[in-house]
Scaffold this motif. Structure first.
Motif, PDB file in Angstrom:
ATOM      1  N   ALA A 154       4.984   5.991   3.351  1.00  0.00           N
ATOM      2  CA  ALA A 154       4.256   7.369   2.818  1.00  0.00           C
ATOM      3  C   ALA A 154       5.141   8.425   2.845  1.00  0.00           C
ATOM      4  O   ALA A 154       4.987   9.239   2.178  1.00  0.00           O
ATOM      5  CB  ALA A 154       3.065   7.382   3.780  1.00  0.00           C
ATOM      6  N   LEU A 209       5.473  -0.272   2.145  1.00  0.00           N
ATOM      7  CA  LEU A 209       4.080  -0.236   1.982  1.00  0.00           C
ATOM      8  C   LEU A 209       3.288  -1.574   1.560  1.00  0.00           C
ATOM      9  O   LEU A 209       2.291  -1.782   1.924  1.00  0.00           O
ATOM     10  CB  LEU A 209       3.842   0.907   0.760  1.00  0.00           C
ATOM     11  CG  LEU A 209       4.338   2.155   1.046  1.00  0.00           C
ATOM     12  CD1 LEU A 209       4.227   3.057  -0.056  1.00  0.00           C
ATOM     13  CD2 LEU A 209       3.359   2.767   2.429  1.00  0.00           C
ATOM     14  N   THR A 258       2.257   5.821  -3.177  1.00  0.00           N
ATOM     15  CA  THR A 258       1.848   5.203  -2.232  1.00  0.00           C
ATOM     16  C   THR A 258       0.463   4.539  -2.451  1.00  0.00           C
ATOM     17  O   THR A 258       0.147   3.298  -2.078  1.00  0.00           O
ATOM     18  CB  THR A 258       1.589   6.048  -0.823  1.00  0.00           C
ATOM     19  OG1 THR A 258       3.047   6.714  -0.713  1.00  0.00           O
ATOM     20  CG2 THR A 258       1.029   5.218   0.264  1.00  0.00           C
TER      21      THR A 258
END
Length: 291
Positions: free
Chosen positions: A235, A11, A243
């Motif tokens: 995710a 991420l 997230t």
């Protein structure tokens, strides 16, 4: 634990790609390629790759025609953000783009049936107060958008919030078709906006193919593709609140890189207004995580 660490790193990679994407877009524009054409090329590349990977993904549109709204929202998100960071102050653009808490409050009620709570109204007020501070410059009597970049950033942020709400509303549809919708939207809407912009005299025609810009376009296409895959992985292995929190690092990457390279400004007004916008975003993450 290792999976979560890898997911967090994935991420962060996605946030980094988006946070510094303004630089290659500006470099491509220096070679004569408008950011709308750059966006179209990037997403056409991703669309072709996805087509080879999931050749039957398009069939989901036949069963779920409402996914065309996702095509529109995701496409306009890219049109607004990529064009804005190319022509405007990067810090200001990113902050206006991340006005998501305000838009989500306004959109979640009619689209998801989620009535505003006291907490959501507080986040709305904080976000709007931050925008007023960012937009109210000493030269302008009223806190209104004063440039094309401002309008594009606000439009892109609104569509970004709409995209996220549609992803929640359409979570019953095939994941590969949702991904196709987002890549297709980026390609189609950017190309369409570029064509309209050319007729209006706002967008220049793409230059003849040259390795000087084609190589850079291929590089950023690969970076966006890897970033999207990293987002999908991250995710899927972390909570929505985690997230969202990690993705806010995009603001840091964009702000620091633009200030270091001399294309962004961190004035007291921008810091104060941006702080309120980010506070609203953080509160929305914490609230969502408690549900």
């Amino acid at each position: 634990m290792p999976n979560k660490a890898i997911a967090a790193a994935a991420l962060t990679l996605n946030a980094f790609v988006w946070g510094v994407s303004w630089w290659p877009f500006r470099a491509l524009q220096d070679h004569g390629l408008h950011p709308l054409w750059s966006t179209a090329l990037i997403y056409i590349f991703g669309l072709v790759c996805l087509w080879f990977w999931k050749p039957k993904a398009w069939r989901g549109f036949l069963q779920h025609p409402q996914l065309w709204w996702l095509v529109l929202a995701a496409g306009l998100t890219n049109v607004g953000f990529n064009w804005a960071v190319t022509v405007g102050d990067v810090v200001r653009v990113v902050l206006l783009f991340y006005l998501m808490p305000a838009w989500v409050v306004l959109l979640a009620w009619p689209l998801l049936g989620e009535k505003p709570t006291q907490g959501s109204m507080l986040r709305l007020v904080l976000a709007l107060a931050g925008v007023v501070i960012v937009l109210k410059t000493p030269e302008s009597p009223w806190p209104v958008p004063e440039s094309l970049a401002d309008w594009l950033a606000l439009m892109g942020g609104f569509c970004f919030a709409l995209t996220n709400i549609l992803l929640r509303k359409l979570n019953h549809t095939p994941s590969e078709t949702r991904m196709l919708s987002m890549f297709g939207g980026g390609a189609v809407m950017a190309a369409l906006a570029a064509g309209i912009g050319m007729n209006a005299g706002l967008v220049t025609a793409p230059p003849a193919p040259q390795w000087a810009w084609a190589g850079l376009a291929l590089f950023i296409s690969l970076a966006f593709l890897v970033g999207n895959l990293a987002l999908q992985y991250g995710a899927a292995h972390l909570s929505a609140s985690a997230t969202s929190l990690i993705m806010l690092s995009e603001v840091v990457f964009a702000s620091v890189s633009s200030v270091v390279l001399g294309t962004g400004e961190l004035s007291t007004r921008t810091l104060l207004g941006g702080g309120l916008i980010l506070l609203a975003s953080l509160l929305s993450v914490v609230t969502f995580g408690k549900r």
